[in-house]
Design a protein around this motif. Structure first.
Motif, PDB file in Angstrom:
ATOM      1  N   TYR A   1       0.835  -1.195   0.000  1.00  0.00           N
ATOM      2  CA  TYR A   1       0.000   0.000   0.000  1.00  0.00           C
ATOM      3  C   TYR A   1       0.872   1.247   0.000  1.00  0.00           C
ATOM      4  O   TYR A   1       1.965   1.260   0.560  1.00  0.00           O
ATOM      5  CB  TYR A   1      -0.939   0.001   1.207  1.00  0.00           C
ATOM      6  CG  TYR A   1      -2.005  -1.063   1.117  1.00  0.00           C
ATOM      7  CD1 TYR A   1      -3.119  -0.885   0.299  1.00  0.00           C
ATOM      8  CD2 TYR A   1      -1.884  -2.261   1.831  1.00  0.00           C
ATOM      9  CE1 TYR A   1      -4.095  -1.863   0.201  1.00  0.00           C
ATOM     10  CE2 TYR A   1      -2.852  -3.248   1.726  1.00  0.00           C
ATOM     11  CZ  TYR A   1      -3.954  -3.038   0.910  1.00  0.00           C
ATOM     12  OH  TYR A   1      -4.915  -4.023   0.799  1.00  0.00           O
ATOM     13  N   SER A   2       0.382   2.294  -0.643  1.00  0.00           N
ATOM     14  CA  SER A   2       1.135   3.536  -0.746  1.00  0.00           C
ATOM     15  C   SER A   2       0.617   4.553   0.268  1.00  0.00           C
ATOM     16  O   SER A   2      -0.452   4.358   0.860  1.00  0.00           O
ATOM     17  CB  SER A   2       0.997   4.112  -2.159  1.00  0.00           C
ATOM     18  OG  SER A   2      -0.177   4.894  -2.265  1.00  0.00           O
ATOM     19  N   PRO A   3       1.344   5.655   0.464  1.00  0.00           N
ATOM     20  CA  PRO A   3       0.848   6.704   1.362  1.00  0.00           C
ATOM     21  C   PRO A   3      -0.429   7.370   0.851  1.00  0.00           C
ATOM     22  O   PRO A   3      -1.145   8.003   1.614  1.00  0.00           O
ATOM     23  CB  PRO A   3       1.999   7.711   1.413  1.00  0.00           C
ATOM     24  CG  PRO A   3       3.190   6.979   0.911  1.00  0.00           C
ATOM     25  CD  PRO A   3       2.679   5.962  -0.045  1.00  0.00           C
TER      26      PRO A   3
ATOM     27  N   ARG B   1      -4.076   7.132  -0.216  1.00  0.00           N
ATOM     28  CA  ARG B   1      -5.164   6.193   0.035  1.00  0.00           C
ATOM     29  C   ARG B   1      -5.722   5.623  -1.277  1.00  0.00           C
ATOM     30  O   ARG B   1      -6.019   6.365  -2.218  1.00  0.00           O
ATOM     31  CB  ARG B   1      -6.286   6.895   0.800  1.00  0.00           C
ATOM     32  CG  ARG B   1      -7.421   5.980   1.233  1.00  0.00           C
ATOM     33  CD  ARG B   1      -8.471   6.747   2.034  1.00  0.00           C
ATOM     34  NE  ARG B   1      -9.549   5.879   2.451  1.00  0.00           N
ATOM     35  CZ  ARG B   1     -10.607   5.595   1.689  1.00  0.00           C
ATOM     36  NH1 ARG B   1     -10.709   6.108   0.486  1.00  0.00           N
ATOM     37  NH2 ARG B   1     -11.559   4.791   2.145  1.00  0.00           N
TER      38      ARG B   1
END
Length: 490
Positions: free
Chosen positions: A28-30, A32
Motif C-alpha cells: 500500500y502507498s501513502p 489512500r
C-alpha cells in the motif's frame, strides 16, 4: 499458517492480501487507495505487456500516447460516458502551490484553472477529440492505436491489483469506415484476450457479451472474458467495446466515404489492466504461496546449490554456468542462488512462496552421481534426474507444468459451473457452493437488477457459444430462449 500466510479456507481475502505482500509483489502507498508495485510484481506485468504488445502488433496495431489530463468539457459531450464515470473522477482545479509564510505549503487560491482538468479514468474523449484532426477520408481509416498508460478512478474499497484508485493498463482505440469493420475488430480483440488468458495465464475464460445494464458507459455493445477464482467468485479479465458512432458524433469526427458521402466514423475500445495479476494469484495459488504459470513467471527455474566447502561450490558453479547458458538459449529465465547468507531450506521456502515453477537442487553427491533434484511448484513433487539432456528435460517439464496449471483451473471451473432452474436453488447455490450459475433470465433490466439487489449476484455475460434453449426465468417465470451466466464477482 505457513510463512505468515493465512489459509485460503480460513479467510480467502486475507490469504490473497498476505500472498501479495509476503511474495514481495506490491504494498500500500501513502496515497489512500493506491499501490506501490514492487519489482517482482512489476516483472510479471512486464511479461504480460511484452506478450500482449506483440499480439497487438501482429493484428496491425501501433502504440501511441495521449495526455494524462483531460479538459472537463470533453466529458460532457457524451452523456452516458460522463454519467458512467462522473463519481470516479479525480479533478485538478489549481496549477500552483505557495508558501503561507509559516513554513507550510498550500494551494495558491489565485492559481485556479480556467477549466478544471480530469485525470484520465479512460481516454475515449481526448482520443476522439484528436482523431477529428486525423480523419478526413476513408483513406485515413482504419486507425488502429493502442496506449499503455495509468488511469485514475476513485475507489472506496480497494484491494491490491484487483481494485485500486490508480492502476496500469492498456487501452486500444480504433476508428473504422463501417459498422461491420468495427464489430469485427471488437470480436477480434476479445479473441486476443481469450488467447492470452488461456495460453499464457493458464486461465480458462468464458467469452460473452454484457447485458445493457453492465455495458461500458458509451458503448453499444460490450464483450468480455470472465474467469472463475478459487473462492467461487467471478472476475472480469478483459473487455472489448463496440462504441458505434457515439464518440464520433460527440466530437464531430466525420469522413468522406467511398461513395463521396460524409459519414461519422465507427469506433471500438478495448483494455486489460494489472488486475490480471490479481487473477493470476487467485486462480492458481495455494497456502504455500504463489503458483505461477511458467510462461509468465519472472524466474522460471531457480537453481540452489548445496555445499559445505568453496571447492564444492566451484564444481557446482561450473556445471550450472553451462546449464544456464543452454536454458537461456531456449529463452528460459534462470536464477542461480548461491547466496551464503541463506541456508538451502530458507531458499526453498522463499521460491515456493514466490511461485517459481521449477526448482533445481544440486549438491556434491549429485555431482558425483551425475544427477540433480527437480521440484515442481504446481504439484510439489520431486524427482532425481540425470544431468544428461537436462536442459531438454527442463524445457519439456515447464510445458507440462503450464498445461497442468491450466487443466487444474479448467477442471475447477467445470466442477463449479451449475445449471439451476429455480430461484430457491439459485440462492442456495450462491451461499453453499458458489461458482458460475447458468440460469434463465427474462431479458429485462428490472429483473436483472432485482436479482442483483437480493443476492449480490450479477449477470457476468451472455456466453457467445450459448445454445438456444427454451426455459423460464428463475425469478419471474417468464419465457427465456437461453441461459446466462450469473456469479458474485470482484
Amino acid at each position: 499458517m505457513s510463512k505468515g500466510v493465512i489459509s485460503k479456507e480460513e479467510d480467502y481475502s486475507q490469504w490473497y492480501n498476505d500472498l501479495v505482500i509476503k511474495a514481495d509483489m506490491a504494498e500500500y502507498s501513502p496515497v489512500r487507495g493506491c499501490m506501490i508495485i514492487k519489482p517482482y510484481g512489476y516483472s510479471i506485468w512486464e511479461k504480460m505487456q511484452a506478450v500482449l504488445d506483440k499480439m497487438f502488433k501482429e493484428t496491425g496495431h501501433s502504440n501511441a500516447y495521449f495526455p494524462l489530463l483531460i479538459p472537463k468539457s470533453f466529458f460532457s459531450k457524451e452523456a452516458s460516458h460522463v454519467e458512467g464515470f462522473a463519481k470516479e473522477c479525480a479533478v485538478v482545479t489549481h496549477y500552483r502551490l505557495k508558501n503561507d509564510g509559516n513554513g507550510n505549503i498550500i494551494v495558491d487560491e489565485d492559481a485556479k484553472l480556467e477549466e478544471e482538468l480530469i485525470i484520465r479514468p479512460t481516454s475515449e474523449t481526448i482520443i476522439w477529440n484528436t482523431y477529428r484532426g486525423w480523419i478526413q477520408s476513408y483513406r485515413d481509416l482504419p486507425i488502429l492505436v493502442n496506449q499503455w498508460a495509468n488511469v485514475m478512478r476513485w475507489e472506496m474499497r480497494t484491494r491490491l491489483f484487483l481494485r485500486t484508485s490508480e492502476f496500469l493498463w492498456q487501452e486500444g482505440h480504433t476508428a473504422h469506415a463501417t459498422s461491420d469493420e468495427a464489430i469485427a475488430e471488437t470480436e477480434q480483440m476479445l479473441g486476443v484476450y481469450a488467447d492470452f488468458a488461456e495460453n499464457w495465464m493458464a486461465l480458462p475464460v468464458v467469452k460473452g457479451r454484457k447485458t445493457p445494464n453492465e455495458r461500458f458507459a458509451g458503448a453499444l455493445d460490450t464483450y468480455c472474458i470472465e474467469a472463475l477464482m478459487q473462492d467461487g467468485k467471478a472476475l472480469q479479465a478483459g473487455t472489448s467495446h463496440f462504441l458505434g458512432q457515439n464518440f464520433a458524433k460527440a466530437f464531430d469526427v466525420k469522413f468522406t466515404n467511398r461513395e463521396n458521402v460524409q459519414d461519422y466514423v465507427w469506433a471500438t475500445s478495448w483494455g486489460v489492466s494489472t488486475r490480471l495479476i490479481g487473477a493470476l494469484i487467485m486462480a492458481h495459488s495455494d497456502d504455500a504461496g504463489l503458483v505461477l504459470p511458467p510462461k509468465l513467471a519472472p524466474i522460471q527455474v531457480v537453481i540452489v546449490p548445496i555445499y559445505k566447502h568453496d571447492e564444492e561450490l566451484e564444481n557446482i558453479t561450473a556445471f550450472v554456468t553451462a546449464l544456464t547458458k543452454e536454458l537461456k538459449a531456449k529463452d528460459i529465465s534462470v536464477k542461480f542462488d548461491k547466496r551464503d547468507t541463506h541456508r538451502p531450506g530458507a531458499k526453498f521456502a522463499e521460491y515456493e512462496l514466490k511461485g517459481v515453477p521449477l526448482r533445481v537442487a544440486i549438491g556434491s553427491r549429485d555431482m558425483q552421481n551425475g544427477t540433480v533434484e527437480l521440484a515442481r511448484r504446481d504439484t510439489k513433487t520431486k524427482e532425481t534426474v540425470s544431468q544428461d539432456g537436462l536442459a531438454l528435460h527442463i524445457e519439456a517439464l515447464l510445458d507440462t507444468i503450464q498445461e497442468n496449471i491450466y487443466k487444474k483451473a479448467s477442471d475447477f471451473r467445470a466442477e463449479n459451473t451449475t445449471e439451476v432452474d429455480t430461484y430457491d436453488e439459485f440462492k442456495r447455490m450462491l451461499d453453499e457452493e458458489p461458482g458460475f450459475l447458468s440460469a434463465h433470465w427474462d431479458g429485462t433490466p428490472e429483473t436483472e437488477q432485482k436479482i442483483k439487489d437480493e443476492t449480490k449476484a450479477t449477470i457476468r455475460c451472455i456466453p457467445l457459444d450459448n445454445k438456444q434453449e427454451e426455459g423460464k426465468c428463475i425469478l419471474t417465470g417468464k419465457p427465456s430462449k437461453q441461459r446466462v451466466l450469473f456469479a458474485r464477482a470482484y
